[in-house]
Scaffold this active site. Sequence first.
Site, PDB file in Angstrom:
ATOM      1  N   GLU A   1       0.876  -1.170   0.000  1.00 37.98           N
ATOM      2  CA  GLU A   1       0.000   0.000   0.000  1.00 37.98           C
ATOM      3  C   GLU A   1       0.907   1.212   0.000  1.00 37.98           C
ATOM      4  OE1 GLU A   1      -2.988   0.203   3.208  1.00 37.98           O
ATOM      5  OE2 GLU A   1      -2.728  -1.978   3.302  1.00 37.98           O
TER       6      GLU A   1
ATOM      7  N   ARG B   1       5.390 -13.498   9.175  1.00 38.52           N
ATOM      8  CA  ARG B   1       5.989 -12.167   9.113  1.00 38.52           C
ATOM      9  C   ARG B   1       7.367 -12.167   9.753  1.00 38.52           C
ATOM     10  NH1 ARG B   1       1.911  -8.005   8.495  1.00 38.52           N
ATOM     11  NH2 ARG B   1       3.240  -6.424   9.441  1.00 38.52           N
TER      12      ARG B   1
ATOM     13  N   LYS C   1       3.778   2.442  11.159  1.00 33.89           N
ATOM     14  CA  LYS C   1       3.869   3.765  10.525  1.00 33.89           C
ATOM     15  C   LYS C   1       3.443   4.871  11.478  1.00 33.89           C
ATOM     16  CE  LYS C   1       2.897   1.460   6.279  1.00 33.89           C
ATOM     17  NZ  LYS C   1       1.827   0.744   5.601  1.00 33.89           N
TER      18      LYS C   1
HETATM   19  P1  ATP Z   1       2.490  -2.575   8.113  1.00 31.38           P
HETATM   20  O1  ATP Z   1       1.152  -2.798   8.672  1.00 31.38           O
HETATM   21  O2  ATP Z   1       3.600  -3.168   8.896  1.00 31.38           O
HETATM   22  O3  ATP Z   1       2.788  -1.170   7.744  1.00 31.38           O
HETATM   23  P2  ATP Z   1       1.363  -3.666   5.741  1.00 31.38           P
HETATM   24  O4  ATP Z   1       1.137  -5.111   5.659  1.00 31.38           O
HETATM   25  O5  ATP Z   1       0.177  -2.837   5.962  1.00 31.38           O
HETATM   26  O6  ATP Z   1       2.537  -3.393   6.746  1.00 31.38           O
HETATM   27  P3  ATP Z   1       1.736  -3.436   2.955  1.00 31.38           P
HETATM   28  O7  ATP Z   1       2.184  -2.280   2.211  1.00 31.38           O
HETATM   29  O8  ATP Z   1       0.346  -3.885   2.787  1.00 31.38           O
HETATM   30  O9  ATP Z   1       2.037  -3.111   4.446  1.00 31.38           O
HETATM   31  O10 ATP Z   1       2.707  -4.673   2.730  1.00 31.38           O
HETATM   32  C1  ATP Z   1       3.044  -5.161   1.471  1.00 31.38           C
HETATM   33  C2  ATP Z   1       3.384  -6.614   1.595  1.00 31.38           C
HETATM   34  O11 ATP Z   1       4.400  -6.798   2.559  1.00 31.38           O
HETATM   35  C3  ATP Z   1       2.217  -7.438   2.036  1.00 31.38           C
HETATM   36  O12 ATP Z   1       2.165  -8.602   1.232  1.00 31.38           O
HETATM   37  C4  ATP Z   1       2.523  -7.768   3.462  1.00 31.38           C
HETATM   38  O13 ATP Z   1       1.996  -9.021   3.793  1.00 31.38           O
HETATM   39  C5  ATP Z   1       4.033  -7.786   3.466  1.00 31.38           C
HETATM   40  N1  ATP Z   1       4.553  -7.474   4.785  1.00 31.38           N
HETATM   41  C6  ATP Z   1       4.266  -6.391   5.532  1.00 31.38           C
HETATM   42  N2  ATP Z   1       4.901  -6.437   6.716  1.00 31.38           N
HETATM   43  C7  ATP Z   1       5.618  -7.576   6.720  1.00 31.38           C
HETATM   44  C8  ATP Z   1       6.486  -8.209   7.670  1.00 31.38           C
HETATM   45  N3  ATP Z   1       6.740  -7.662   8.858  1.00 31.38           N
HETATM   46  N4  ATP Z   1       7.054  -9.392   7.335  1.00 31.38           N
HETATM   47  C9  ATP Z   1       6.817  -9.933   6.145  1.00 31.38           C
HETATM   48  N5  ATP Z   1       6.018  -9.412   5.214  1.00 31.38           N
HETATM   49  C10 ATP Z   1       5.402  -8.250   5.478  1.00 31.38           C
HETATM   50 MG    MG Z   2      -1.425  -3.894   4.418  1.00 29.04          MG
END
Ligand code: ATP
Ligand code: MG
Length: 805
Positions: free
Chosen positions: A271, A500, A510
């Site tokens: 995102e 994760r 964030k």
């Molecule tokens: P956050 O909530 O930590 O900001 P998010 O999942 O909302 O992360 P996205 O931009 O949606 O952020 O993430 C893009 C991709 O990265 C998704 O497929 C998500 O599953 C993966 N991802 C995010 N955080 C992690 C993590 N800590 N370990 C592994 N993969 C991750």
């Molecule tokens: Mg997300």
Amino acid sequence: MPQLPHKPLPLVHHPGLNTDSSRKFSTMEETIEKFKSFGLTDKRVGEIKNNKKVLGNFTSIVDYCTSKGVDSLDDKKIAMLHSLSLKSTNPMIIDGVLDGRLKTTLQLDEAVKYVNSTDSPDVKEMEKVSGVGIEVSDEEVKTIISDYLTTRKEEIESKRYALLPKVMGDVRKLEALKWANAGLFKPVIDQWFLDTIGPKDERDVVKKEKKPKAKAATKDTTKPTEERTMFTEGFLKELHKPGENPQKYPELMAHHLDVTKGQVWTRFPPEPNGYLHIGHSKAIMVNFGYASYHNGKCYLRFDDTNPEAEEEIYFTKIKETIEWLGFKPWKITYSSDYFDELYELAEQLIKCGRAYVDHSTPEEVKAQRGMKEDGTLGGERFASKWRSRSVEENLTEFRKMKNGEYEVGKAFLRMKQDLESPNPQMWDLVAYRVLNTPHHRTGDKWKIYPTYDFTHCLVDSFENISHSLCTTEFRLSRESYEWLCDELKVFRPAQREYGRLNLTGTVLSKRKILKLVTEKYVRDWDDPRLYTLEAIKRRGIPPGAILNFINTLGVTTSTTNIQIVRFESSIRSYLDLTTPRLMMLLNPIEIEVDNVEEDFALEVEIPYQRGPITSRKLTFKKHIYIDADDYRDEFNEDYFRLAPGQPVGLVKVPFNISVKEVVRDSNGHVTKLIVNYDNDKKVKPKTFIHWLPKGEVKSIKEVRIYNQLFNSENPSAHPTGFLDDINPESEIVLKNALIENNFDDIKAKSPLNIKTGGKFDIDEAGGKETVRFQAMRTGYFCLDKDSEDELIFNRIVTLKEDSNK
Ligand code: ATP
Ligand code: MG
């Protein structure tokens, strides 16, 4: 090149000697005695004795020598004659060895080749073909080699040290160097490489070639087994092959495989609402890496369905970060590219009776989903009163939503799923909501935007994703993902979930980072104490070190929690192999060497890194600096460095220094040490300290020493909030540091300044942080982006784990 004069040669007509070994020495014992007195070692005698032909030949050769009045020889000549005895006993060649015209085995070989090729060998001709008298001076060797290397400069800059073995071979083949001292080639080539591209660094980490997958039937056991990586074991190893994931409508698979040609197609779907962090690097490696490992393709897809949170800068930064890690998206797409198609499918879902426009309030929805007072699920569930609307009514309402006739929150499209299901992701998820926000790509065309749950699976389907890899919190979403694809009769990609990556001792959310930034606890989103990938980059951690780290963790379905110390120790071992060493003094004090003249200068050579190739020169002289921490007024058992009564060694300087006089300011602080250079006696010092020659140093505006930003392993659990867990000493700025002038050379040859034509990804994405070095005994450092004309350094990590504890 001048022909050297040589002694006149005896006339020799026969091609070889009589090699009857029994002729002169009657017994083996006598033969051996003779060999030994001739100068042969026991080892060599043993070797000769064991080979009948060699024994015969060698005996004749010794015989011949004796006949010429030569009773013993040095080892080099004996080695030559031994080598000759394998092939020939030609006296013309023996003479050449004896009087030193034939000096090398190469010459010997050429001479043997020649005499064997003719019935009446001629001395002059033999000398000519074996290069007798051709002298190539060391200077000439250097010139020939560096002229040659200069013609290949571009290629060497691009392929760097990987090309060294090949270049070495090519130099050996140079006609002009045929008769030159080959022992010089390597040092000359090494020096040229060092002068031209600098010491080895991260660009010289050899990427292991991906091994083609062994064909099942013909498994070749002689080949080394495939290197173990995150792709060859665990979660990623177990994934299905393209085409093997079941479909409700199997005919859709044929088309999918037609488009993908049976390849692995993945996507990384961030995102665009923030910077990527260390956890995302796992997701990037999983998606880009898995596709690349299987020769497939990976999209970078911006999941931009929430215009309220998106900003242009995030798109740019995310793209840069992925490139920085060394991955190139096959295509960059946006969920918003598909808004028209998604809208069509939403109408289709309504038409097949599987979606309805709802007007419930958020509270009502929660109640319908069985949410209890305390916010947990599990209460009785019931349908929204709008669930049973007719298709026509739903279509009309949905179009009204689209046309902006509803305010935010007053209407939304819900999927009509299965309220009886135990899975909350099947309880009529929202598909579309009204948002009165313009979108950065579609402008104000849309008043309604699709949700993640509606968008993700369908866009995966449009893009023919073979493996939709996401983290385990989406485990329950798998059912709704498949449900929606099936209801709309589109190809159903396979969603699979891995664990994760979490770093403990920091915050990744964030919202929390934003707070740290806006309340100025840190410099910005890329503050080196944070674990956004921007911050990690700025701090000087090389992308290869991250990839290495993630790869060794492997991928499973459970969450990986890693402490910062473990992360740092992985970085440290990577840096150890990829950064040149320099001397930097964080807190210098002046040293005057009492017993040497003002113009005393001793050049010492100090290696840039382990291994023989790379070193630079520093001058040990009357005025130098050492680090104030390396001096104490008193010493004890555990203190090895300089103190009155305890001399110390200076790195690579032949003798110790010992304190003669301590100069202090009015506060008693040491401002200067007068020392003796103990060059009259060689004493092994307890330790060696680093030093710098006065006048050959650069001053550093700031050295920023970073320690952990938080005190505890779980800042978010701090009773009064994570901000109260901040370590007040997380950044220490030193303003008096000095570094040796050779830093300029390291900088000039860093990826920042030598571009390799895109061969290394850091070329494109790397900045000042690629100027990295190990400060001997102090830590790993890099240039900070704030550094303009003056030097500002960041400490990447300490040299050892405990030194910041
Ligand atoms: P956050 O909530 O930590 O900001 P998010 O999942 O909302 O992360 P996205 O931009 O949606 O952020 O993430 C893009 C991709 O990265 C998704 O497929 C998500 O599953 C993966 N991802 C995010 N955080 C992690 C993590 N800590 N370990 C592994 N993969 C991750
Ligand atoms: Mg997300």
